[in-house]
Write a protein that holds these residues in place. Structure first.
Motif, PDB file in Angstrom:
ATOM      1  N   MET A 142      10.006 -43.622   9.029  1.00 38.78           N
ATOM      2  CA  MET A 142       8.673 -43.856   9.580  1.00 38.78           C
ATOM      3  C   MET A 142       8.082 -42.537  10.080  1.00 38.78           C
ATOM      4  O   MET A 142       8.799 -41.691  10.595  1.00 38.78           O
ATOM      5  N   ASP A 143       6.772 -42.383   9.936  1.00 37.78           N
ATOM      6  CA  ASP A 143       6.179 -41.126  10.385  1.00 37.78           C
ATOM      7  C   ASP A 143       5.650 -41.256  11.810  1.00 37.78           C
ATOM      8  O   ASP A 143       5.618 -42.330  12.389  1.00 37.78           O
ATOM      9  N   ASN A 144       5.203 -40.136  12.363  1.00 34.94           N
ATOM     10  CA  ASN A 144       4.789 -40.137  13.756  1.00 34.94           C
ATOM     11  C   ASN A 144       3.351 -40.616  13.945  1.00 34.94           C
ATOM     12  O   ASN A 144       2.799 -40.492  15.028  1.00 34.94           O
ATOM     13  N   ALA A 145       2.754 -41.187  12.888  1.00 31.84           N
ATOM     14  CA  ALA A 145       1.405 -41.728  13.024  1.00 31.84           C
ATOM     15  C   ALA A 145       1.391 -43.044  13.771  1.00 31.84           C
ATOM     16  O   ALA A 145       0.355 -43.655  13.949  1.00 31.84           O
ATOM     17  N   THR A 146       2.571 -43.492  14.225  1.00 36.33           N
ATOM     18  CA  THR A 146       2.657 -44.779  14.904  1.00 36.33           C
ATOM     19  C   THR A 146       2.678 -44.645  16.415  1.00 36.33           C
ATOM     20  O   THR A 146       2.865 -45.637  17.107  1.00 36.33           O
ATOM     21  N   ASP A 147       2.511 -43.426  16.961  1.00 38.32           N
ATOM     22  CA  ASP A 147       2.639 -43.290  18.406  1.00 38.32           C
ATOM     23  C   ASP A 147       1.442 -43.909  19.116  1.00 38.32           C
ATOM     24  O   ASP A 147       0.382 -44.131  18.545  1.00 38.32           O
ATOM     25  N   GLU A 148       1.588 -44.191  20.399  1.00 35.81           N
ATOM     26  CA  GLU A 148       0.555 -44.879  21.166  1.00 35.81           C
ATOM     27  C   GLU A 148      -0.756 -44.109  21.237  1.00 35.81           C
ATOM     28  O   GLU A 148      -1.822 -44.695  21.090  1.00 35.81           O
ATOM     29  N   PRO A 149      -0.741 -42.778  21.492  1.00 32.06           N
ATOM     30  CA  PRO A 149      -2.021 -42.065  21.533  1.00 32.06           C
ATOM     31  C   PRO A 149      -2.806 -42.191  20.236  1.00 32.06           C
ATOM     32  O   PRO A 149      -4.028 -42.340  20.246  1.00 32.06           O
ATOM     33  N   ALA A 150      -2.100 -42.122  19.091  1.00 30.43           N
ATOM     34  CA  ALA A 150      -2.806 -42.253  17.815  1.00 30.43           C
ATOM     35  C   ALA A 150      -3.415 -43.634  17.681  1.00 30.43           C
ATOM     36  O   ALA A 150      -4.556 -43.788  17.262  1.00 30.43           O
TER      37      ALA A 150
ATOM     38  N   VAL B  43      12.691 -47.841   1.145  1.00 28.08           N
ATOM     39  CA  VAL B  43      13.189 -46.503   1.452  1.00 28.08           C
ATOM     40  C   VAL B  43      12.009 -45.550   1.624  1.00 28.08           C
ATOM     41  O   VAL B  43      11.089 -45.521   0.796  1.00 28.08           O
ATOM     42  N   ASP B  44      12.015 -44.799   2.718  1.00 27.41           N
ATOM     43  CA  ASP B  44      10.970 -43.816   3.029  1.00 27.41           C
ATOM     44  C   ASP B  44       9.603 -44.451   3.251  1.00 27.41           C
ATOM     45  O   ASP B  44       8.574 -43.799   3.093  1.00 27.41           O
TER      46      ASP B  44
ATOM     47  N   ARG C 180       1.828 -43.033   5.777  1.00 26.20           N
ATOM     48  CA  ARG C 180       1.221 -42.138   4.803  1.00 26.20           C
ATOM     49  C   ARG C 180       1.515 -42.603   3.382  1.00 26.20           C
ATOM     50  O   ARG C 180       0.644 -42.546   2.510  1.00 26.20           O
ATOM     51  N   ARG C 181       2.742 -43.055   3.145  1.00 25.20           N
ATOM     52  CA  ARG C 181       3.046 -43.609   1.819  1.00 25.20           C
ATOM     53  C   ARG C 181       2.217 -44.873   1.570  1.00 25.20           C
ATOM     54  O   ARG C 181       1.663 -45.065   0.487  1.00 25.20           O
ATOM     55  N   ALA C 182       2.114 -45.727   2.591  1.00 23.26           N
ATOM     56  CA  ALA C 182       1.324 -46.951   2.456  1.00 23.26           C
ATOM     57  C   ALA C 182      -0.138 -46.622   2.183  1.00 23.26           C
ATOM     58  O   ALA C 182      -0.798 -47.291   1.375  1.00 23.26           O
ATOM     59  N   ALA C 183      -0.651 -45.590   2.849  1.00 24.28           N
ATOM     60  CA  ALA C 183      -2.048 -45.202   2.641  1.00 24.28           C
ATOM     61  C   ALA C 183      -2.274 -44.745   1.212  1.00 24.28           C
ATOM     62  O   ALA C 183      -3.300 -45.072   0.597  1.00 24.28           O
ATOM     63  N   ARG C 184      -1.338 -43.985   0.660  1.00 20.58           N
ATOM     64  CA  ARG C 184      -1.477 -43.553  -0.738  1.00 20.58           C
ATOM     65  C   ARG C 184      -1.512 -44.763  -1.668  1.00 20.58           C
ATOM     66  O   ARG C 184      -2.316 -44.820  -2.608  1.00 20.58           O
TER      67      ARG C 184
ATOM     68  N   LEU D 101      13.848 -57.520  -0.022  1.00 25.35           N
ATOM     69  CA  LEU D 101      14.064 -58.439   1.093  1.00 25.35           C
ATOM     70  C   LEU D 101      15.442 -58.244   1.702  1.00 25.35           C
ATOM     71  O   LEU D 101      15.617 -58.396   2.918  1.00 25.35           O
ATOM     72  N   ASP D 102      16.424 -57.875   0.890  1.00 30.02           N
ATOM     73  CA  ASP D 102      17.731 -57.550   1.448  1.00 30.02           C
ATOM     74  C   ASP D 102      17.680 -56.251   2.251  1.00 30.02           C
ATOM     75  O   ASP D 102      18.359 -56.108   3.270  1.00 30.02           O
ATOM     76  N   GLN D 103      16.864 -55.296   1.797  1.00 24.52           N
ATOM     77  CA  GLN D 103      16.691 -54.069   2.566  1.00 24.52           C
ATOM     78  C   GLN D 103      16.095 -54.371   3.932  1.00 24.52           C
ATOM     79  O   GLN D 103      16.480 -53.757   4.940  1.00 24.52           O
ATOM     80  N   ALA D 104      15.169 -55.304   3.974  1.00 26.92           N
ATOM     81  CA  ALA D 104      14.555 -55.677   5.249  1.00 26.92           C
ATOM     82  C   ALA D 104      15.604 -56.247   6.199  1.00 26.92           C
ATOM     83  O   ALA D 104      15.616 -55.918   7.401  1.00 26.92           O
ATOM     84  N   MET D 105      16.482 -57.102   5.687  1.00 26.56           N
ATOM     85  CA  MET D 105      17.542 -57.647   6.531  1.00 26.56           C
ATOM     86  C   MET D 105      18.508 -56.553   6.954  1.00 26.56           C
ATOM     87  O   MET D 105      19.021 -56.556   8.078  1.00 26.56           O
ATOM     88  N   GLY D 106      18.738 -55.593   6.061  1.00 27.41           N
ATOM     89  CA  GLY D 106      19.603 -54.478   6.411  1.00 27.41           C
ATOM     90  C   GLY D 106      19.036 -53.645   7.549  1.00 27.41           C
ATOM     91  O   GLY D 106      19.770 -53.220   8.453  1.00 27.41           O
ATOM     92  N   LEU D 107      17.732 -53.420   7.536  1.00 30.24           N
ATOM     93  CA  LEU D 107      17.092 -52.693   8.636  1.00 30.24           C
ATOM     94  C   LEU D 107      17.260 -53.450   9.949  1.00 30.24           C
ATOM     95  O   LEU D 107      17.512 -52.842  10.994  1.00 30.24           O
ATOM     96  N   ALA D 108      17.111 -54.784   9.895  1.00 27.23           N
ATOM     97  CA  ALA D 108      17.252 -55.588  11.111  1.00 27.23           C
ATOM     98  C   ALA D 108      18.653 -55.484  11.680  1.00 27.23           C
ATOM     99  O   ALA D 108      18.835 -55.487  12.902  1.00 27.23           O
TER     100      ALA D 108
END
Length: 207
Positions: free
Chosen positions: A1-9, A43-44, A48-52, A120-127
């Motif tokens: 995840m990138d740092n575009a998720t911080d509270e000030p942003a 993965v990754d 920014r990837r989502a925006a592209r 969907l298995d990757q999502a469970m793996g992250l959890a």
């Protein structure tokens, strides 16, 4: 995840929730990003990837979503809805017994695109790997799947019994899906499903 998720942003951008136009735009962006994740996995994943993938900027995404984790949660939710919709379509053509519905749902899960299953298995793996950050991905799975499995049960059953049987089916099918990804032939999963269906038939026959 990138740092575009911080509270000030996030604080610099107004959410679009509540606006019909904003909600339509949010759904459009989410659909494009969901298609990208279905194709390329988690993965990754980042804003920014989502925006592209959506043909926009991460700042626009922050106008419509709370941040990367919120967006990821909504993407995974949308992918699970696709899975549920496919299963329900298959079940609609099956005999109206619990065992028949579970069999049809399993065939839909077994035959779905491997890429969708892996995401969907990757999502469970992250959890499991980082529950402090991604616990919602794990909790959300049961919250989405269980109502559908409960609806497969005979309507005269008590709600507690429906939920218990649905929990058993969900846990078992999850294990078989993992087996399909890790075993070359899938014979073990098919044998397990056959045993599950016999158990479901016995449950249906019980008073």
């Amino acid at each position: 995840m990138d740092n575009a998720t911080d509270e000030p942003a996030r604080a610099r951008y107004r959410r679009s929730a509540g606006s019909p136009r904003g909600e339509a735009r949010r759904r459009e962006l989410l659909a494009k990003i969901t298609d990208d994740v279905a194709e390329n996995g988690l993965v990754d994943f980042s804003l920014r990837r989502a925006a592209r993938a959506a043909g926009t900027t991460h700042k626009v995404l922050l106008y419509h979503f709370e941040g990367a984790e919120d967006l990821l949660r909504q993407v995974v939710f949308a992918l699970r809805e696709r899975r549920i919709g496919n299963a329900l379509t298959a079940v609609a053509a099956e005999s109206p017994t619990l065992a028949g519905r579970v069999r049809a749902a399993w065939c839909s899960l077994r035959d779905e695109e491997t890429r969708l299953r892996r995401v969907l298995d990757q999502a469970m793996g992250l959890a499991m790997y980082d529950p402090g950050r991604y616990a919602a991905l794990g909790r959300g799975a049961s919250q989405q799947y269980l109502p559908t499995l409960v609806s497969f049960c005979p309507p005269h059953w008590p709600e507690r019994r429906k939920l218990e049987v649905a929990e058993m089916i969900l846990a078992t099918l999850r294990g078989f899906l993992v087996d399909l990804l890790t075993s070359p032939d899938g014979e073990g999963a098919e044998a397990g499903v056959a045993a599950l269906l016999r158990a479901v038939e016995r449950e249906e026959a019980a008073p």
